[in-house]
Enzyme design. Structure first.
Site, PDB file in Angstrom:
ATOM      1  N   LYS A  77      65.173  17.413  60.585  1.00 44.84           N
ATOM      2  CA  LYS A  77      63.728  17.665  60.513  1.00 44.84           C
ATOM      3  C   LYS A  77      63.094  17.106  61.777  1.00 44.84           C
ATOM      4  O   LYS A  77      63.653  16.207  62.411  1.00 44.84           O
ATOM      5  CB  LYS A  77      63.134  16.953  59.294  1.00 44.84           C
ATOM      6  N   GLY A 127      59.740  26.422  61.142  1.00 43.99           N
ATOM      7  CA  GLY A 127      58.347  26.027  60.931  1.00 43.99           C
ATOM      8  C   GLY A 127      58.217  25.031  59.788  1.00 43.99           C
ATOM      9  O   GLY A 127      59.154  24.757  59.053  1.00 43.99           O
ATOM     10  N   ASP A 128      57.049  24.481  59.658  1.00 44.32           N
ATOM     11  CA  ASP A 128      56.669  23.625  58.519  1.00 44.32           C
ATOM     12  C   ASP A 128      55.145  23.515  58.606  1.00 44.32           C
ATOM     13  O   ASP A 128      54.505  24.332  59.299  1.00 44.32           O
ATOM     14  CB  ASP A 128      57.360  22.244  58.601  1.00 44.32           C
ATOM     15  N   THR A 146      59.622  31.186  50.984  1.00 46.06           N
ATOM     16  CA  THR A 146      59.512  29.938  50.211  1.00 46.06           C
ATOM     17  C   THR A 146      58.701  30.166  48.938  1.00 46.06           C
ATOM     18  O   THR A 146      59.093  29.760  47.842  1.00 46.06           O
ATOM     19  CB  THR A 146      58.902  28.813  51.061  1.00 46.06           C
ATOM     20  N   SER A 193      65.918  31.356  56.315  1.00 46.56           N
ATOM     21  CA  SER A 193      66.115  30.991  57.726  1.00 46.56           C
ATOM     22  C   SER A 193      67.589  31.105  58.092  1.00 46.56           C
ATOM     23  O   SER A 193      67.945  31.551  59.189  1.00 46.56           O
ATOM     24  CB  SER A 193      65.650  29.557  57.986  1.00 46.56           C
TER      25      SER A 193
HETATM   26  P1  NDP Z   1      50.875  25.159  55.762  1.00 49.62           P
HETATM   27  O1  NDP Z   1      50.466  24.328  56.929  1.00 49.62           O
HETATM   28  O2  NDP Z   1      50.970  26.635  55.895  1.00 49.62           O
HETATM   29  O3  NDP Z   1      49.910  24.858  54.531  1.00 49.62           O
HETATM   30  C1  NDP Z   1      49.740  23.599  53.964  1.00 49.62           C
HETATM   31  C2  NDP Z   1      48.562  23.729  53.026  1.00 49.62           C
HETATM   32  O4  NDP Z   1      48.424  22.557  52.255  1.00 49.62           O
HETATM   33  C3  NDP Z   1      47.256  23.922  53.762  1.00 49.62           C
HETATM   34  O5  NDP Z   1      46.425  24.738  53.006  1.00 49.62           O
HETATM   35  C4  NDP Z   1      46.733  22.488  53.822  1.00 49.62           C
HETATM   36  O6  NDP Z   1      45.340  22.400  53.972  1.00 49.62           O
HETATM   37  C5  NDP Z   1      47.123  22.035  52.466  1.00 49.62           C
HETATM   38  N1  NDP Z   1      47.117  20.586  52.399  1.00 49.62           N
HETATM   39  C6  NDP Z   1      47.658  19.709  53.264  1.00 49.62           C
HETATM   40  N2  NDP Z   1      47.423  18.465  52.843  1.00 49.62           N
HETATM   41  C7  NDP Z   1      46.735  18.583  51.685  1.00 49.62           C
HETATM   42  C8  NDP Z   1      46.200  17.671  50.755  1.00 49.62           C
HETATM   43  N3  NDP Z   1      46.337  16.363  50.949  1.00 49.62           N
HETATM   44  N4  NDP Z   1      45.547  18.157  49.660  1.00 49.62           N
HETATM   45  C9  NDP Z   1      45.407  19.477  49.472  1.00 49.62           C
HETATM   46  N5  NDP Z   1      45.882  20.391  50.325  1.00 49.62           N
HETATM   47  C10 NDP Z   1      46.531  19.941  51.410  1.00 49.62           C
HETATM   48  O7  NDP Z   1      52.251  24.549  55.263  1.00 49.62           O
HETATM   49  P2  NDP Z   1      53.345  25.208  54.331  1.00 49.62           P
HETATM   50  O8  NDP Z   1      52.699  26.044  53.287  1.00 49.62           O
HETATM   51  O9  NDP Z   1      54.391  25.790  55.181  1.00 49.62           O
HETATM   52  O10 NDP Z   1      53.982  23.905  53.678  1.00 49.62           O
HETATM   53  C11 NDP Z   1      53.475  23.307  52.478  1.00 49.62           C
HETATM   54  C12 NDP Z   1      54.540  22.381  51.910  1.00 49.62           C
HETATM   55  O11 NDP Z   1      55.726  23.128  51.628  1.00 49.62           O
HETATM   56  C13 NDP Z   1      54.997  21.238  52.810  1.00 49.62           C
HETATM   57  O12 NDP Z   1      55.361  20.136  52.002  1.00 49.62           O
HETATM   58  C14 NDP Z   1      56.248  21.802  53.461  1.00 49.62           C
HETATM   59  O13 NDP Z   1      57.118  20.781  53.932  1.00 49.62           O
HETATM   60  C15 NDP Z   1      56.840  22.539  52.289  1.00 49.62           C
HETATM   61  N6  NDP Z   1      57.812  23.575  52.623  1.00 49.62           N
HETATM   62  C16 NDP Z   1      57.479  24.625  53.416  1.00 49.62           C
HETATM   63  C17 NDP Z   1      58.401  25.615  53.685  1.00 49.62           C
HETATM   64  C18 NDP Z   1      58.044  26.834  54.467  1.00 49.62           C
HETATM   65  O14 NDP Z   1      58.900  27.735  54.552  1.00 49.62           O
HETATM   66  N7  NDP Z   1      56.844  26.961  54.999  1.00 49.62           N
HETATM   67  C19 NDP Z   1      59.781  25.510  53.194  1.00 49.62           C
HETATM   68  C20 NDP Z   1      60.009  24.419  52.287  1.00 49.62           C
HETATM   69  C21 NDP Z   1      59.052  23.474  52.062  1.00 49.62           C
HETATM   70  P3  NDP Z   1      44.677  22.001  55.391  1.00 49.62           P
HETATM   71  O15 NDP Z   1      44.533  23.309  56.096  1.00 49.62           O
HETATM   72  O16 NDP Z   1      43.386  21.389  55.006  1.00 49.62           O
HETATM   73  O17 NDP Z   1      45.596  21.026  56.075  1.00 49.62           O
END
Ligand code: NDP
Length: 437
Positions: free
Chosen positions: A114, A153-154, A197, A365
């Site tokens: 990571k 990405g993440d 995901t 991926s």
């Molecule tokens: P994004 O950046 O696309 O979206 C994250 C979302 O969560 C945004 O809407 C963000 O809002 C919101 N968010 C962040 N912090 C908080 C909080 N404290 N309370 C409420 N909302 C919050 O990320 P992803 O969707 O890609 O990732 C989300 C999660 O999934 C992470 O934990 C990531 O590690 C995990 N994940 C992602 C994968 C992927 O393929 N994308 C694969 C496996 C796991 P804001 O815009 O305000 O920051």
């Protein structure tokens, strides 16, 4: 714990896994002798570096870059790059550690890693994001490669950032190879990766519901987040006949009892890069609440936390139990605290840990890596079908491991233990076979 005292998230993730593995070590004394636990909690390599870049005012900004190459027993390191101001070594270590078991669960040959940076892409111009990404890759390129380490990405790293990083890698190395995943479709990306995901999470939850004798049709669902995972979990749940009533971002949450208008969320987040409170411009009858508290504000059958780590706390778990929630399946990485997880499980909520239920992203991926190696592109349907089958297999393998070690909790299969054990066994076998390394 003492060695990693400044890394609470890493200790949290490791505690959960190591607790689940106790029965495995009782059955396999050879693992103890080989110090597998001591080895698996120590990254093979961790890299920290300076990332200087010039902002639009001509001022030099400095961020910190990270790549933790945790475990390569079963394949090249694989895991995302998180760009968020909260990023530090402990966060990247917890994510890298989880990634070892998640990647193993996918059944595909990928090790765990990571990375990321405390850079915040929010509010930055495209040029500033490009300047950051190019500088970040100017150091990272020497540590990665299609057969060494393949980042993805993440949070904060989407197609735009992957594009800038890929371009810089190609300039520096002069090779066109699948060194990053999540690429655009015209330059090596895989169809269905964007959806993977979120779709995978719902495929996994579908198996859980099936074992409870039901399905998504007519169920009410709460989703947190409004990013990549949340959007496509919402899309697939809606396709299966569920009514999703919430989305959120770090400022607040939306409740739309009529069902979330996903086209509006996509426009706000994917096109306008706006805030979720703008949802009221599309659906004035919905409710927007500033701050946290989503899990206590609604009564739902299914809860899918898809935002970030430690967003579902003990009081949220109590509210979900009191409201009769049947399943909680994690879309984000470790969104539920240890205490909340235990409360949900002990009170009969069927609970899926992210390392199993959100593994569809990294699995796809790895399918992107396969397509890059073969110089082929599969159709959306082909990838989606493989993803669906992988999620079913992950579920079945977790259930089988839990059954083998008698892991039940609250009258349900303990999927946390099952996923940890199933993920660990494959890595453990490989580490044993490869000797002391
Ligand atoms: P994004 O950046 O696309 O979206 C994250 C979302 O969560 C945004 O809407 C963000 O809002 C919101 N968010 C962040 N912090 C908080 C909080 N404290 N309370 C409420 N909302 C919050 O990320 P992803 O969707 O890609 O990732 C989300 C999660 O999934 C992470 O934990 C990531 O590690 C995990 N994940 C992602 C994968 C992927 O393929 N994308 C694969 C496996 C796991 P804001 O815009 O305000 O920051």
């Amino acid at each position: 714990k003492e060695k990693n005292a400044s890394e609470p998230e890493f200790i949290q993730a490791a505690t959960e896994v190591l607790t689940s593995l106790e029965p495995v070590f009782e059955k396999h004394p050879e693992f103890e002798k080989a110090s597998l636990l001591e080895r698996i909690v120590e990254p093979e390599r961790q890299i920290m570096f300076r990332v200087p870049w010039v902002d639009d005012n001509g001022k030099v900004q400095v961020n910190r870059g990270f790549r933790v190459q945790f475990n390569s027993a079963i394949g090249p390191y694989k895991g995302g790059l998180r760009l968020h101001p909260s990023v530090n070594l402990g966060i990247i270590k917890f994510l890298g550690f989880e990634q070892i078991f998640k990647n193993s669960l996918t059944t595909l040959p990928i090790g765990g890693g990571k990375g990321g940076s405390d850079f915040d892409p929010k509010g930055k111009s495209d040029r500033e994001v490009m300047a950051f990404c190019q500088s970040f890759m100017t150091e990272l390129f020497r540590h990665i490669g299609a057969d060494t380490d393949v980042p993805a990405g993440d949070i904060g790293t989407g197609a735009r950032e992957i594009g800038f990083m890929f371009g810089q890698y190609k300039r520096l190395k002069d090779v066109y190879e699948g060194v990053l995943t999540g690429k655009g479709l015209t330059w090596g990306g895989s169809l269905a990766r964007t959806q993977a995901t979120g779709y995978g999470l719902v495929y996994y939850a579908q198996e859980m519901l099936k074992d409870l004798g039901t399905d998504f049709n007519g169920k009410t669902v709460a989703i947190s987040g409004a990013g990549n995972v949340a959007i496509y979990a919402c899309e697939k749940a809606q396709q299966l006949g569920a009514k999703v009533i919430t989305v959120s971002d770090s400022n607040g949450y939306v409740v739309d009892e009529e069902g979330i208008d996903l086209a509006a969320v996509k426009e706000i987040k994917e096109v306008k890069r706006g805030r979720i409170k703008d949802y009221l411009n599309y659906r004035p009858n919905a409710k927007y609440v500033e701050g946290a508290g989503l899990w206590q504000a609604v009564k739902v059958d299914v809860a899918l936390p898809c935002a970030t780590q430690n967003e579902l706390l003990i009081d949220d778990a109590k509210a979900l139990v009191a409201n009769g929630t049947m399943i909680v399946a994690e879309g984000a990485n470790m969104p539920t605290t240890l205490e909340a997880t235990q409360y949900l499980q002990e009170n009969g909520v069927y609970f899926a840990p992210g390392k199993a239920s959100n593994a569809g992203g990294v699995a796809t991926s790895a399918l992107e890596m396969s397509q890059n190696s073969q110089r082929l592109s599969w159709t959306f349907e082909e990838v989606d079908e493989k993803l669906h089958n992988i999620m079913i297999t992950i579920y079945k393998n977790s259930v089988a491991a839990a059954k083998e070690y008698n892991c039940e909790i609250g009258g349900k299969t303990n999927l946390v233990a099952g996923a940890n054990i199933a993920g660990f066994m494959k890595v453990a076998d490989a580490m044993m076979a490869q000797g002391v390394c």
